[in-house]
Design an enzyme around this catalytic site. Sequence first.
Site, mmCIF file in Angstrom:
data_model
loop_
_atom_site.group_PDB
_atom_site.id
_atom_site.type_symbol
_atom_site.label_atom_id
_atom_site.label_comp_id
_atom_site.label_asym_id
_atom_site.label_seq_id
_atom_site.Cartn_x
_atom_site.Cartn_y
_atom_site.Cartn_z
ATOM 1 N N HIS A 76 -1.696 128.625 117.812
ATOM 2 C CA HIS A 76 -1.173 129.722 116.755
ATOM 3 C C HIS A 76 -1.356 129.919 115.314
ATOM 4 C CE1 HIS A 76 1.914 127.095 114.849
ATOM 5 N NE2 HIS A 76 2.059 126.478 115.724
ATOM 6 N N GLU A 96 5.010 123.377 122.267
ATOM 7 C CA GLU A 96 4.696 122.209 121.446
ATOM 8 C C GLU A 96 5.617 120.923 121.762
ATOM 9 O OE1 GLU A 96 2.954 120.204 119.899
ATOM 10 O OE2 GLU A 96 2.703 121.081 117.851
#
Length: 212
Positions: free
Chosen positions: A29, A105
């Site tokens: 990202h 994550e």
Amino acid sequence: MVVEDTQLTEVFLLTVRREFDLLIGIVRHGQTDWNAKGIIQGQTDIPLNEEGISQATALAERLSEEDSIWDAVISSDLMRARDTAVIIAEKLGIPLLTADTRFRERSFGQVEGTTEAERAQRYGSDWRKQDVGMETNESISARGLEAIEELMKNDDGRNVLIVSHGSFIAQMLQTLCTDLEDTKLGNLSYSILERRDDSWFPLLHNCMRHLE
């Protein structure tokens, strides 16, 4: 052949589309304010900052100018990954699949929201070896492999771009491609893996040329 930090030529992209059966792309990202300050995010839901939006736009522009190899985009449900995926999908005009929590994550437990200096002060310089509630490599590999295998089954024949997170991606690259060098992944790093029988092989690793 693994291409590192360099431009994919039109010939290479056409070869990818014509000769390789199945690909996944893996993208980290864009930048957040916590990234910029060196604060561990983990599963804390932090948005992209202006730089992160610019980075995502740069990769989207690059992909739109290269020969098309991606059929869909998927991401974790955390907004920094999801918003990056939205920018890419809209630019390429391809479907944005339902976000998958298994692409989140790593959970960093007690150290989420801290800087390196704060971690060292609280837990010492070897904080990674201490029990601070971090998710294990084994847990990440298990959920990541499950998500990818399910994605390949449900989207048979489609090349899918996955937008996820640094620690998750690093662990998955080591799990899927055991001979691949473990290198630091920058925001909007771009990798391509090819499926051969039951194994994955890297074609492009940690490419950042769109940010140059």
